[in-house]
Enzyme design. Structure first.
Site, PDB file in Angstrom:
ATOM      1  N   TYR A 148      45.731   8.188  22.038  1.00  0.00           N
ATOM      2  CA  TYR A 148      45.985   9.982  23.117  1.00  0.00           C
ATOM      3  C   TYR A 148      43.715  10.553  22.766  1.00  0.00           C
ATOM      4  O   TYR A 148      43.142  11.268  24.030  1.00  0.00           O
ATOM      5  CB  TYR A 148      46.654  10.384  22.735  1.00  0.00           C
ATOM      6  CG  TYR A 148      47.012  11.882  23.335  1.00  0.00           C
ATOM      7  CD1 TYR A 148      46.816  11.875  24.303  1.00  0.00           C
ATOM      8  CD2 TYR A 148      46.685  13.280  22.875  1.00  0.00           C
ATOM      9  CE1 TYR A 148      47.514  13.319  25.217  1.00  0.00           C
ATOM     10  CE2 TYR A 148      46.826  14.671  23.746  1.00  0.00           C
ATOM     11  CZ  TYR A 148      47.443  14.546  24.452  1.00  0.00           C
ATOM     12  OH  TYR A 148      47.441  15.540  25.497  1.00  0.00           O
ATOM     13  N   ASP A 149      43.514  10.770  22.110  1.00  0.00           N
ATOM     14  CA  ASP A 149      42.628  11.245  21.480  1.00  0.00           C
ATOM     15  C   ASP A 149      41.502  10.820  21.910  1.00  0.00           C
ATOM     16  O   ASP A 149      40.447  12.004  22.654  1.00  0.00           O
ATOM     17  CB  ASP A 149      42.067  11.320  19.621  1.00  0.00           C
ATOM     18  CG  ASP A 149      43.368  11.959  19.111  1.00  0.00           C
ATOM     19  OD1 ASP A 149      44.528  12.389  19.702  1.00  0.00           O
ATOM     20  OD2 ASP A 149      43.395  12.064  17.983  1.00  0.00           O
ATOM     21  N   GLU A 150      41.151   9.612  21.874  1.00  0.00           N
ATOM     22  CA  GLU A 150      39.840   9.017  22.172  1.00  0.00           C
ATOM     23  C   GLU A 150      40.005   8.775  23.933  1.00  0.00           C
ATOM     24  O   GLU A 150      38.716   9.448  24.513  1.00  0.00           O
ATOM     25  CB  GLU A 150      39.933   7.287  21.617  1.00  0.00           C
ATOM     26  CG  GLU A 150      39.184   8.042  20.115  1.00  0.00           C
ATOM     27  CD  GLU A 150      38.320   7.724  20.165  1.00  0.00           C
ATOM     28  OE1 GLU A 150      37.379   8.939  20.522  1.00  0.00           O
ATOM     29  OE2 GLU A 150      37.645   8.365  18.905  1.00  0.00           O
ATOM     30  N   VAL A 190      57.692  18.523  17.476  1.00  0.00           N
ATOM     31  CA  VAL A 190      58.184  20.286  16.459  1.00  0.00           C
ATOM     32  C   VAL A 190      59.003  20.856  16.626  1.00  0.00           C
ATOM     33  O   VAL A 190      60.219  20.851  16.167  1.00  0.00           O
ATOM     34  CB  VAL A 190      57.509  19.673  15.504  1.00  0.00           C
ATOM     35  CG1 VAL A 190      56.041  21.130  15.822  1.00  0.00           C
ATOM     36  CG2 VAL A 190      57.423  20.632  14.053  1.00  0.00           C
ATOM     37  N   TYR A 207      58.600  16.210   8.374  1.00  0.00           N
ATOM     38  CA  TYR A 207      57.457  15.242   8.200  1.00  0.00           C
ATOM     39  C   TYR A 207      56.709  15.816   7.489  1.00  0.00           C
ATOM     40  O   TYR A 207      55.359  16.706   7.767  1.00  0.00           O
ATOM     41  CB  TYR A 207      56.800  14.390   9.828  1.00  0.00           C
ATOM     42  CG  TYR A 207      57.602  14.321  10.419  1.00  0.00           C
ATOM     43  CD1 TYR A 207      59.219  14.374  10.125  1.00  0.00           C
ATOM     44  CD2 TYR A 207      57.399  14.274  11.784  1.00  0.00           C
ATOM     45  CE1 TYR A 207      59.693  14.208  11.284  1.00  0.00           C
ATOM     46  CE2 TYR A 207      57.900  13.714  13.171  1.00  0.00           C
ATOM     47  CZ  TYR A 207      59.199  13.269  12.784  1.00  0.00           C
ATOM     48  OH  TYR A 207      60.017  13.647  13.765  1.00  0.00           O
ATOM     49  N   GLY A 208      55.941  14.482   6.345  1.00  0.00           N
ATOM     50  CA  GLY A 208      55.425  15.028   5.112  1.00  0.00           C
ATOM     51  C   GLY A 208      56.009  16.101   4.185  1.00  0.00           C
ATOM     52  O   GLY A 208      56.401  16.147   4.266  1.00  0.00           O
ATOM     53  N   ASP A 275      47.958  12.406  10.955  1.00  0.00           N
ATOM     54  CA  ASP A 275      48.175  13.585  11.557  1.00  0.00           C
ATOM     55  C   ASP A 275      47.498  14.851  10.927  1.00  0.00           C
ATOM     56  O   ASP A 275      47.494  15.233   9.914  1.00  0.00           O
ATOM     57  CB  ASP A 275      50.075  14.052  10.538  1.00  0.00           C
ATOM     58  CG  ASP A 275      50.429  14.995  11.595  1.00  0.00           C
ATOM     59  OD1 ASP A 275      51.874  14.945  11.135  1.00  0.00           O
ATOM     60  OD2 ASP A 275      50.197  16.321  10.993  1.00  0.00           O
ATOM     61  N   PRO A 276      47.142  15.713  11.982  1.00  0.00           N
ATOM     62  CA  PRO A 276      45.993  17.095  11.713  1.00  0.00           C
ATOM     63  C   PRO A 276      46.894  17.857  10.379  1.00  0.00           C
ATOM     64  O   PRO A 276      47.744  18.180  10.140  1.00  0.00           O
ATOM     65  CB  PRO A 276      45.487  17.772  12.554  1.00  0.00           C
ATOM     66  CG  PRO A 276      45.869  16.393  13.595  1.00  0.00           C
ATOM     67  CD  PRO A 276      46.955  15.701  13.041  1.00  0.00           C
TER      68      PRO A 276
END
Ligand code: UDP
Length: 315
Positions: A148-150, A190, A207-208, A275-276
């Site tokens: 997605y990002d690229e 989320v 998450y995390g 994950d940012p």
């Protein structure tokens, strides 16, 4: 009447943008293949002579003979679980589809509008927080989110190349986390996960650590920013998002309070290791060049979203 070709017009953002464009007096041609969009999002527009639907992939040639004034490219899977579920659809939406639509806009002498994303900033370091438009990003090319990002980074690059090489008139918005009615309750993001879980009295899945942050923009604010940018003369990217930043645990607490749910929080592993850790828009450029700022707080926007998800769940 001016005509807008809008890819992804049956999606969450696209359908709200369609409503706004129609209200402003534009004709809208929606291009959507419904891989993530939903017919319900546009069913209220049936019979409206100012809107037409072409059910097709945005990568395929557009067969539209009439004049077109604006081409807006919003189509793409955008929810993190989609990155693993349909990686090539993400890549194609940013690359082939963008190229296809740029070529179409150039032939029509139309203005091209690209929906880019805060994801192009990747996982921003503390020195680039909040994110300004001149931050180049911190993206792992091989990570799970990279499809997605690229693709979106490429989309920005090819859009700017069309502007520089061919003089195409362009606008680029970088969209930060947005929420509101018409999100798929099962899209895995989320906000939708937490509301769905709270309404079903299931545990909320953090998450995390849940200490990571996001900044949530209500959809009407986002659409207003997009519309202002479309009509502005700004050709460089502009962040649109709400700079009120929350940890994921804080969001969970807000959802529990607003739904009145007694669900517990449980911890799960991060979906993706990249994950940012933090994300927040610097919107001073949007304020300066568009006279735009968000107006709807999280506590005002969440109840509308909760009502919509309750209806989707038939509760
Ligand atoms: N997240 C979470 N629980 C969930 C879904 C997501 O804790 O059920 C976290 C996710 O790891 C990320 C943040 O919430 O840190 C925002 O995730 P989302 O999928 O909404 O979008 P993103 O901003 O990562 O593209």
């Amino acid at each position: 009447m001016q005509t807008v070709v809008l890819t992804g017009g049956a999606g969450f953002l696209g359908s709200h943008l369609t409503d706004r464009l129609l209200a402003e007096g534009y004709a809208v041609i929606i291009i959507d293949n419904f891989i993530t969009g939903r017919r319900e999002n546009i069913s209220h527009l049936e019979g409206n002579p100012s809107v037409r639907l072409f059910e097709q992939d945005a990568c395929d040639p557009l067969r539209i003979d009439e004049p077109v004034d604006y081409v807006m490219h919003l189509a793409s899977p955008a929810s993190p679980p989609d990155f693993a579920r349909m990686p090539f659809a993400c890549l194609r939406a940013g690359s082939y589809a963008t190229h296809n639509l740029l070529e179409f806009a150039w032939e029509k002498e139309a203005r091209f509008f690209l929906a880019s994303t805060s994801e192009i900033y990747g996982d921003p370091p503390a020195t680039n927080h909040p994110q300004t438009e001149d931050f180049w990003g911190n993206v792992n090319t091989l990570g799970r989110r990279a499809v997605y990002d690229e693709a979106k980074r490429y989309a920005e690059t090819v859009t700017m190349a069309y502007h520089r090489e061919y003089g195409l008139d362009i606008r680029i918005v970088r969209i930060f986390n947005t929420y509101g009615p018409r999100m798929r309750n099962d899209d895995g993001r989320v906000v939708t996960n937490f509301i769905t879980q709270a309404l079903r009295d299931e545990p909320l899945t953090v998450y995390g650590t849940g200490a990571q942050t996001r900044s949530f923009c209500y959809v009407s604010d986002l659409v207003d920013g997009i519309f202002r940018l479309l009509l502005s003369s700004e050709k460089e990217p502009v962040n649109i998002g709400n700079p009120s930043e929350f940890t994921i645990r804080e969001l969970a607490e807000r959802v529990l309070e607003l739904t009145g749910s007694k669900s517990p929080l449980i911890t799960k592993p991060l979906l993706y290791e990249d994950d940012p850790q933090q994300r927040c828009p610097d919107i001073s450029k949007a304020e300066r060049v568009l006279g735009w700022a968000p107006r709807v707080s999280l506590d005002e926007g969440l109840p509308h979203t909760i009502t919509d998800i309750r209806a989707q769940l038939k509760l």
